[in-house]
Design an enzyme around this catalytic site. Structure first.
Site: not given
Length: 449
Positions: A125, A165
């Protein structure tokens, strides 16, 4: 003290300033106790202590110049958490709330979510505390180019493949990819969520929302129920929420809410999807505009929310699809949902329910789809995009959607089977956590210390 509690206590002492990370770890660890009682090898190889520490963690400075010629500085992050079953895979988030703890919690969740898809993807991430809101197109481009200049040395098509995202959509992916290509002099599938004309996949924008609804369908089939004709609540108004609304409407359900950072809409006649897409995807405006253009819609600003709960979740419904952000449903919200007849909660956002709220749903024995299972459709389709890039081919919308549907059915089936194996057939939190963990942990053991 048990092995699980011993490792958790060490983490709590070491990272007290990272509550979201500790929450994500606690939620997974709670589910693993029965697995460790059954199979001793995981403690023997000290897998928990190993899996909670990222393989690599990169923090970097992002320096860029705004339209006024002023030098701006932001913090950039990339956490390459676990590569036991494939290249690191996970999104980039651009939002003021982004911190090391946020990225760690998201990366930790990603390990098991990616494992559940059945595809060869590890967990990672990244992101930055940069806020795209209020920035011009040129400023966003300049920031993305500066961010990728730093990130590019750490990623690659078979090393680490970021995606979008919150705050990172098709526009940002385009600027990031363009800079990577310029720096590396190579046209690689190093990012997913790309435009269709240069390596993107059909269904990628829709994937998380569609997949979440497909997962809810599977849970409800088990109860001989369906979404047709049912009132549904959706939070958020980004890609996940928009395409959750779209798939719900295609299945004959009636989603009546959406929200953004400024407030929420309740539309008793059902959300006008065309208007919602226009406001959020084209005009990029607040939902205040939706209420102005749709007379029967009621808009409630955040300033009017009570202190202890979100009024969106205090609306009578059959099913709820939290699709905004982490911890958006607290214990009071969960109680309100159950009190108002909610029979199904399927999580589109990452960790949208607090631990207390999740326990409330599990104890109520409703259909409860935890995020790492229910919202895995996005990363699954990113994996399908990687496959298309590697083979230099492009599948049709129907082909990708069929594969996505099959992956979500697989995730439900493996989560359900694992939950049954450990004597808690209705606990998909336990089932998905153990199933996702097992695959990664076994690979770690097989690959040596």
């Amino acid at each position: 003290m048990s092995y699980v509690n011993e490792v958790l206590a060490r983490l709590q002492k070491k990272f007290p300033h990272q509550p979201e990370f500790l929450q994500a770890v606690t939620e997974v660890f709670e589910s693993l106790e029965p697995l460790f009682k059954k199979e001793k090898k995981y403690q023997k190889y000290n897998i928990l202590s190993r899996i909670v520490i990222p393989e690599r963690q990169v923090n970097f400075r992002v320096t860029w110049i705004n339209d006024k010629g002023e030098i701006q500085v932001n913090q950039g992050y990339r956490i390459q958490y676990n590569s036991a079953i494939g290249p690191y895979k996970g999104g980039l988030r651009f939002h003021p709330s982004v911190s090391e703890g946020t990225i760690k919690f998201l990366g930790f969740e990603q390990i098991f979510k990616n494992s559940l898809t059945g595809l060869a993807m590890g967990g990672g991430k990244g992101g930055s505390d940069f806020d795209p809101k209020g920035k011009t197109e040129t400023e966003i481009m300049h920031f993305c180019q500066a961010f990728m200049t730093e990130l590019s040395r750490h990623i690659g098509a078979r090393t680490d493949v970021p995606a979008g995202d919150i705050g990172v959509g098709g526009r940002e992916i385009g600027y990031l990819f363009g800079q990577y290509k310029k720096l590396q002099n190579s046209f690689d599938g190093v990012l997913t969520g790309k435009a269709l004309g240069w390596g993107g996949s059909l269904v990628r924008p829709e994937a998380t929302g569609y997949g979440n609804v497909y997962f809810a369908e599977e849970m409800l089939k088990e109860k001989k129920e369906s979404l047709e004709g049912k009132i549904c609540l959706v939070s958020g108004s980004g890609n996940v929420a928009i395409y959750t609304v779209e798939k719900l409407q295609q299945l004959g359900a009636k989603p009546v809410t959406v929200s953004d950072s400024r407030g929420y809409i309740y539309d008793s006649e059902g959300i006008d999807l065309v208007l919602l897409k226009d406001i959020k995807e084209v005009r990029r405006e607040s939902l205040v505009e939706y209420a102005k253009e749709r007379k029967n819609a009621k808009y409630t600003p955040v300033s009017e929310y009570p202190n202890d709960h979100n009024p969106l979740w205090n609306t009578p419904c059959f099913a709820a699809f939290p699709s905004a952000t982490q911890n958006e449903i607290n214990l009071k919200d969960a109680e309100n949902l159950l009190k108002n007849g909610c029979k199904c909660v399927s999580e589109g956002a990452n960790m949208p329910s607090s631990l207390d709220a999740a326990h409330k749903f599990l104890n109520a024995k409703i259909c409860y789809g935890p995020a790492k299972a229910a919202n895995a459709g996005g990363v699954a389709t990113s994996g399908l995009e990687m496959s298309q890039n590697a083979a230099m081919i492009s599948w049709t919308f129907e082909e990708v959607d069929k594969k996505l549907h099959g992956i979500m059915k697989h995730i439900y089936a493996i989560s359900k089977e694992t939950a049954k194996e450990f004597g808690e057939a209705d606990n998909l939190v336990l089932g998905s956590n153990i199933a996702g963990f097992r695959k990664v942990a076994d690979a770690m053991i097989e690959q040596g210390i």
